[in-house]
Structure formats: structure tokens, C-alpha cells
Enzyme design. Sequence first.
Site, PDB file in Angstrom:
ATOM      1  N   LYS A  35       0.833  -1.216   0.000  1.00  0.00           N
ATOM      2  CA  LYS A  35       0.000   0.000   0.000  1.00  0.00           C
ATOM      3  C   LYS A  35       0.864   1.260   0.000  1.00  0.00           C
ATOM      4  CE  LYS A  35      -2.179  -1.081   3.772  1.00  0.00           C
ATOM      5  NZ  LYS A  35      -1.553  -2.393   3.940  1.00  0.00           N
ATOM      6  N   THR A  36       1.823   1.282   0.925  1.00  0.00           N
ATOM      7  CA  THR A  36       2.677   2.460   1.011  1.00  0.00           C
ATOM      8  C   THR A  36       3.510   2.582  -0.260  1.00  0.00           C
ATOM      9  OG1 THR A  36       2.715   2.193   3.400  1.00  0.00           O
ATOM     10  CG2 THR A  36       4.404   3.604   2.459  1.00  0.00           C
ATOM     11  N   ASP A 220      -2.156   7.726   3.743  1.00  0.00           N
ATOM     12  CA  ASP A 220      -1.733   6.381   4.182  1.00  0.00           C
ATOM     13  C   ASP A 220      -2.402   6.068   5.526  1.00  0.00           C
ATOM     14  OD1 ASP A 220      -0.448   3.961   4.212  1.00  0.00           O
ATOM     15  OD2 ASP A 220       1.594   4.762   4.312  1.00  0.00           O
ATOM     16  N   GLU A 221      -2.514   4.797   5.873  1.00  0.00           N
ATOM     17  CA  GLU A 221      -3.096   4.364   7.158  1.00  0.00           C
ATOM     18  C   GLU A 221      -4.469   4.992   7.381  1.00  0.00           C
ATOM     19  OE1 GLU A 221      -1.519   2.121   8.890  1.00  0.00           O
ATOM     20  OE2 GLU A 221       0.631   2.328   8.457  1.00  0.00           O
ATOM     21  N   GLN A 251      -6.038  -3.479  10.409  1.00  0.00           N
ATOM     22  CA  GLN A 251      -4.967  -2.832  11.175  1.00  0.00           C
ATOM     23  C   GLN A 251      -5.439  -1.571  11.883  1.00  0.00           C
ATOM     24  OE1 GLN A 251      -0.835  -2.924   9.523  1.00  0.00           O
ATOM     25  NE2 GLN A 251      -1.888  -3.495   7.654  1.00  0.00           N
ATOM     26  N   ARG A 613       4.697  -7.489  10.963  1.00  0.00           N
ATOM     27  CA  ARG A 613       5.913  -6.679  10.841  1.00  0.00           C
ATOM     28  C   ARG A 613       7.088  -7.553  10.434  1.00  0.00           C
ATOM     29  NH1 ARG A 613       3.776  -3.001   9.293  1.00  0.00           N
ATOM     30  NH2 ARG A 613       1.978  -4.330   9.471  1.00  0.00           N
TER      31      ARG A 613
HETATM   32  P1  ATP Z   1       1.502  -2.134   5.990  1.00  0.00           P
HETATM   33  O1  ATP Z   1       0.075  -2.548   5.939  1.00  0.00           O
HETATM   34  O2  ATP Z   1       2.251  -2.871   7.001  1.00  0.00           O
HETATM   35  O3  ATP Z   1       1.657  -0.651   6.042  1.00  0.00           O
HETATM   36  P2  ATP Z   1       1.969  -1.972   3.158  1.00  0.00           P
HETATM   37  O4  ATP Z   1       0.794  -2.553   2.504  1.00  0.00           O
HETATM   38  O5  ATP Z   1       2.069  -0.508   3.213  1.00  0.00           O
HETATM   39  O6  ATP Z   1       2.147  -2.618   4.599  1.00  0.00           O
HETATM   40  P3  ATP Z   1       4.581  -1.840   1.968  1.00  0.00           P
HETATM   41  O7  ATP Z   1       5.329  -1.400   3.168  1.00  0.00           O
HETATM   42  O8  ATP Z   1       4.291  -0.852   0.905  1.00  0.00           O
HETATM   43  O9  ATP Z   1       3.234  -2.571   2.424  1.00  0.00           O
HETATM   44  O10 ATP Z   1       5.307  -3.059   1.269  1.00  0.00           O
HETATM   45  C1  ATP Z   1       5.798  -4.167   2.031  1.00  0.00           C
HETATM   46  C2  ATP Z   1       7.131  -4.627   1.481  1.00  0.00           C
HETATM   47  O11 ATP Z   1       6.932  -5.289   0.237  1.00  0.00           O
HETATM   48  C3  ATP Z   1       8.083  -3.494   1.227  1.00  0.00           C
HETATM   49  O12 ATP Z   1       9.393  -3.920   1.536  1.00  0.00           O
HETATM   50  C4  ATP Z   1       7.918  -3.254  -0.260  1.00  0.00           C
HETATM   51  O13 ATP Z   1       9.051  -2.658  -0.814  1.00  0.00           O
HETATM   52  C5  ATP Z   1       7.700  -4.665  -0.792  1.00  0.00           C
HETATM   53  N1  ATP Z   1       6.907  -4.703  -2.038  1.00  0.00           N
HETATM   54  C6  ATP Z   1       5.656  -4.274  -2.217  1.00  0.00           C
HETATM   55  N2  ATP Z   1       5.240  -4.496  -3.471  1.00  0.00           N
HETATM   56  C7  ATP Z   1       6.265  -5.078  -4.128  1.00  0.00           C
HETATM   57  C8  ATP Z   1       6.460  -5.567  -5.461  1.00  0.00           C
HETATM   58  N3  ATP Z   1       5.530  -5.491  -6.390  1.00  0.00           N
HETATM   59  N4  ATP Z   1       7.655  -6.119  -5.756  1.00  0.00           N
HETATM   60  C9  ATP Z   1       8.620  -6.212  -4.816  1.00  0.00           C
HETATM   61  N5  ATP Z   1       8.491  -5.787  -3.548  1.00  0.00           N
HETATM   62  C10 ATP Z   1       7.333  -5.221  -3.201  1.00  0.00           C
HETATM   63 MG    MG Z   2       2.181   0.826   4.812  1.00  0.00          MG
END
Ligand code: ATP
Ligand code: MG
Length: 754
Positions: A35-36, A220-221, A251, A613
Site C-alpha cells: 500500500k505504502t 496512508d493508514e 490494522q 511486521r
Molecule cells: P503495511 O500494511 O504494514 O503498512 P503496506 O501494505 O504498506 O504494509 P509496503 O510497506 O508498501 O506494504 O510493502 C511491504 C514490502 O513489500 C516493502 O518492503 C515493499 O518494498 C515490498 N513490495 C511491495 N510491493 C512489491 C512488489 N511489487 N515487488 C517487490 N516488492 C514489493
Molecule cells: Mg504501509
Amino acid sequence: MNVADILDSLNEYQRQAVAAPTGSYLILAGAGSGKTRVLTHRIAWLIQTAGVSPHGILAVTFTNKAAAEMRARIESLMATPLRGMWVGTFHGIAHRLLRSHWQEAGLAQNFQILDGDDQLRLVKRVLTSLNLDEKKWPARQALYFINAQKDEGLRPRHIEDHGDLYIKTHLSIYSAYETACQRGGMVDFAELLLRAHELWLNNPRLLQHYQDRFAQLLVDEFQDTNTIQYAWLRLLAGERNNILVVGDDDQSIYGWRGAKIENIQRFSTDFPGSQVIKLEQNYRSTGSILKAANGLISANPSRLGKELWTEAGDGEQISLYAAFNEVDEARYIVARIKDWVTQGNNYAECAILYRSNAQSRVLEEALLRSHLPYRIYGGQRFFERMEIRNVLAYMRLLGNKDADAAFERVVNTPSRGIGDRSIDEIRQLARSKNISMWQAAIFLKDHGQATGRTKKAIEGFLTLIDTMDAATADADLAELCETVIRMSELREYYEKETGERGQARLENLQELITAARTFEPESASDFTDPDDVAPLSLLEEFLNHAALEAGDGQGDANQDCVQLMTLHSAKGLEFPLVFLGGMEEGLFPHKMSLEEPGRLEEERRLCYVGVTRAMQQLYLTYAESRRINGTETYNRMSRFVKEIPEDLIQEVRSQQSVVRPAAGGFAGAGLRPQGNQWSSRPAAGSSIRGLTSFAAAELGGTSLKLGQRVIHSKFGEGVVINYEGEGKQARIQVNFKSDGSKWLMMAYANLQPA
Ligand code: ATP
Ligand code: MG
């Protein structure tokens, strides 16, 4: 990075979100699904292909740390620093707006921000001015009321009292508080948000300006936004409706602070034409960790429902360590971190997460003893906390009446009517006569010009300290600590503070008593000739220990160090190696969550945040007995552990057969089984596979085990409760029936099994 590269590093659904035509989007997706990442790539995409200027972008996230990280990621994607883009937290952005438009916002140009403590002091002054008795109308409760109304966007005029005295009185406090803030040019945190919202509501031209400027909003969040934040976003998005929010209902962990998970559901109705995009592939964690998270969260009813999957292999199983007590738990964690680093990894890749700040003290001590660098985020180190410093200052003053800093700290804490002017007078007198403040206070009481009331208050304080001194003449360290907390009325003082914060302060006070009870001086006088040791009193040693702990040991932000934080502050972050400590009923889920509907689910979401995490390896630990907040507890393993499918877990026990003393063991030993809780856990060696014997191996070479009864030639019978070090340096802690707990050199102790 060029456009193709931006899209290349994304999966199909992420790409769809990043490259979507402008409009409103809700990215609803589980942890670690990117997402981020989508958010940052979307910004890069908008600038590179949609011709949006950085000036036209506003991105909001949850913490300053996350905001800095986001900006850095975008800049690295674009390979150029971005000026003009607003990236920040809701509070930060609101502050910026109010600074620019103080006049329109009806504020003084140099308005000040009030933090929680300032806010409380102000509420107290308001109570006095309204002639309200603080015993009946605690300031902390009033503060809580005010903040909660502001979070909902309500001014006193919006609230009906329905003849309810409680609401009516609090409304009058709220109004008087507002007037005082306005007069003094002060703004509290909740006011920042509310005022920024009103700024736009009341100034359509200004709102128009910002609506025109910020062509693109990204959040975000989103699941943790509260009512006023949501309303503010809606205003800003206006007709144009270009808003992309990312969030995860699983979350949402700030319900207790006014966050509205419903904002996710409302989004689709409030932003007409919006689209929902789901991401289900997780890129963060191994298969085992992900399955564990999925299993756990599926126990929550009424989810929006999504299942995460990963292409990564299963990886290692999740380890579950049943520690003997909290000290053993900390030692186990430290040992695993050492292993990790020995394998060529970094400290900074390890995170220790816990539910409650009071858990951090024992962990800190274990890290310090082993000389591992660490850093605590989102919470102060134990001995630096205000409530702890206050108690320690009293103790220091008892040890030395001429300790001026301690005197200054406590002379009017809790408030006893010795105002700043009187303290100033004492200070000046001390300086001019070259005496301590304590002596100056005595002089002032006897000969000073002060009014009768001030003199009385000073006399009251001097008598209090003298009485405390007399009352604790024969006390041991823990009794001293306890007496200080009671007689100083610090406990009552913090009891009035409502909500989690007050609760946390009280817990910390109890934890301090525990620290005093279990304190072992570094000089280890138990096994050195007493005559060789400088006659430092135990109190002094304890205070030195506290001061050192407060000052040193903590690595700076850039140093490679182990990361400690509460589960709440771990949101959005990721670490290769994660420990979730204190997986016990009552601690996590927290016992307070069992009383209110919906709170258990929020605790489970918090656990889900914790589990997700972890990237490579996850350790869950719990202690069979735990001394926390001053009492010994015997909690069962957390239900959350049981909700994780069993085949994903590898259990590690402190020993296959811990020898437990019979009920009614020794006072203070922390080894008294209560009720039938021992038997309610699965027996060691039951269906769970892969038992290893950690503690037994470390006690190595001896046949002694934690919990074992032993006999010492001088001290008699006791129970082994702790140990450290190896070989010749090994020390063992035994709780003796008659003499209490002692550290002994293993090599010389000559302990025999009882
Ligand atoms: P959270 O809910 O914990 O905030 P999130 O959904 O925001 O998580 P991110 O932090 O954006 O998730 O991504 C999680 C990890 O996966 C990061 O290290 C990110 O770089 C990696 N990642 C996400 N998408 C890809 C992709 N398509 N290819 C490779 N790595 C990825
Ligand atoms: Mg995130």
C-alpha cells in the site's frame, strides 16, 4: 527512474492503482501488500506522466518518521529533491496552515502549542477559577472530555447537556478553557485539527485556494483517521474528488483514541464514483508468517474480508518460547539476537515489540547487561519517565537533603501551593547565602517575608520529607520506594489522570517498586568481602543505576541498534527479525480490553499488526510467571497464540521439565503457582513438535535448573530463580527461604539439590 521503471516494480493490481486516471480510490489491502509502495509510486507517476506539479500534491501519513521515509522514497524514485510538495502528518499540516493563516483562523501570530502537561496545568487553573473542587471534578477527566469533543469536531455550543450535571459542568470547563487558550494564544493538539477544519469552513476563498492548489490528495493508514481528520479531507477534496487513500481495516488500532474504522465504509458513499482496489499479494513475509497472520485475524467477526498470499516459500516456522519468568524471556530474546548478529546480520534488523511500555524495563536491562546497542521508539526509556523521575527525586532528597535539583523537582509536585515565585525566592536565598535550597526553605519558613499561606505550605513540605525520612529509617529499598509513592501522594495524583496514559503511569510506579525489590548492585557485594566494597548505600547505588540507565546505552538514530517499541508504534514498519514478547492473557489481550465490547477485536488487530511486521523470522514469547507492575502474575498463554494454526509453530521450552516448587513457596520468589493455571497449558512435550532445551543448555555443565530447590551451607534452603554468564563467570540467583534472593558465583556457591 523513468515511467516504465516505476511500473515495472509493481504487480498488476498495484500498477492499476498507480496508473489509474485521476479520481477517487480506496486501496483496501492487507499488511505488506504494498500500500505504502503504491502511494509513493503513484506520486512519482503523477509527476512524471500526468504533469502534476509537486506543488499540487498533499500526502498525509501517520508519523513524522513515516513522512520522512515517504519523501525519501519518492525523491529516490524521481532522482531529484522535491520542493513544494506537502508531506506530513495531519497535525503537522494543520499547524502549517494555521501558521500561514493565523489571522483568518482567529489566532495570535505567535500562538504556542500546548503539550499534554501544559494542557493539564491550564485545566487546573480553569477549575480553580470556576471554584470547582478537583477531587470531584478531576482535571484529567475534564481534559479527556475536552479532547474527545474536539476530535469529534464539537465546540461547547454544539453540545446539549440534557440537564446532565456531568456534561453541564464539563461544558462550562470546556468553555472557560477555550477562553483561556484564546486569551493566552495557545493551541492544543486536538485544537490544531479542529481549527484547521474551521479555517476552511469559515473562509470559502481560502478553501478554494487550497482546493485549487492540491490537485491530488493521498492518505496512508486511512483506517486510523478520526472524525475531524476525515471531515477535513472531504472539505479539501471538494468537487474535484482526486483522492487516493490506502488502508487496512484489519490494522485499525486507534479506536480508543477516536479513530473511526467506519470511515472506510463511508468513503465509497461520500466520494461518489470512487473505486475500490484490493491488493492481496504480500511481499514482506515468509509463507509461515503470513499464514499465521491470516489464521489469527480470521477469528475477528465483521471484517471486510481479504486473504493474503505470497510467492515466497514457507521459511522458518514461528518459534514459541515458554519462558520461566520475564527475566528468562528477556535473556532468551537477547541470546537469539546475538545468534542473529553472529550470522552476519545487523542489530537494526531486529525489533522487540510489546503491548505495554512497562514490559520494556526488563528487556532494556537484559540488553544493557549484554552490551547490545538498542533504541526505544515512541516511548521514553523507563527511568526517564516523568513519574519515575519524580519518585526518584523524592528518594534522592531523602538520601541527601541538599540535593537541589531533586528539591526543585518535588517541592511542588504534586501541587501543594508553593508557587513559582516562592520557589524563585528559595533559589535566590540559597544562592546568596551559599546554602542548599533545603536549608533556604527552612530559613524562609522561620524568618522570611512570605505570606502565612506560603510559609505554611513550605513548612508542610519540610515536615513531609522529615516524616518520610523517619518512616523509612529501617525500610529496605522496595519499602522505601513504596512509602515515597504513598506519602508523597504521587499515586493519587496519577490516579486522577484518565485513560491509557494515567493507567500507564500507575503501572510504571508499580514497576519501579519491582525494580527496587529485585535490584542487585553491580558491585555484587553478596560474594565479595563486604569490607572491600566502598560503603555506598543501596539507595545510592540504585539511584546511580537509574541515572546511568537514563543517560547512556541508547544508540542514536543512525547507529545500528536493536529496535524496541510498542506494537502501536510499529505500524507501517517492517523488520527481518521480530519478537513479540508477553504473549499472555491479561497482558495481551490487555485485561482492560476484555471489559468493553469491540476492544478484544482491536487487540487482535494489534496482534495482527505485530505478526505482519516480521519479514523472515518471528518469535513469540510468554512467561509462566511475570513480575510486572509490582505484582507477580501467573497468566496463561495468550489466546492469540492458540489462534495461529498449530503446525506453523515450533515450541521451545525453557526446559522439558521445569521443577516447580510446591505451592506456598518463598515470599518474593515469584514462583508461587496459583490455582490450577499451571495445568491449563498443554503439558511439555505434547502435540507440538520440535522441542529444544534452551535454558538447560545455557545452565550447561551443572545439573541445576530454574525453579529447582537447593541447599547452601550458609543460607540454607532456596530456589534457583535466575542465572547469567558462563564458565567461571557464571552467577546464579537463588531465593533463600530465610535471607531472600542472592546472587552467588556458581563456581564457589557449592549448591546441593534439596
Ligand atoms: P503495511 O500494511 O504494514 O503498512 P503496506 O501494505 O504498506 O504494509 P509496503 O510497506 O508498501 O506494504 O510493502 C511491504 C514490502 O513489500 C516493502 O518492503 C515493499 O518494498 C515490498 N513490495 C511491495 N510491493 C512489491 C512488489 N511489487 N515487488 C517487490 N516488492 C514489493
Ligand atoms: Mg504501509
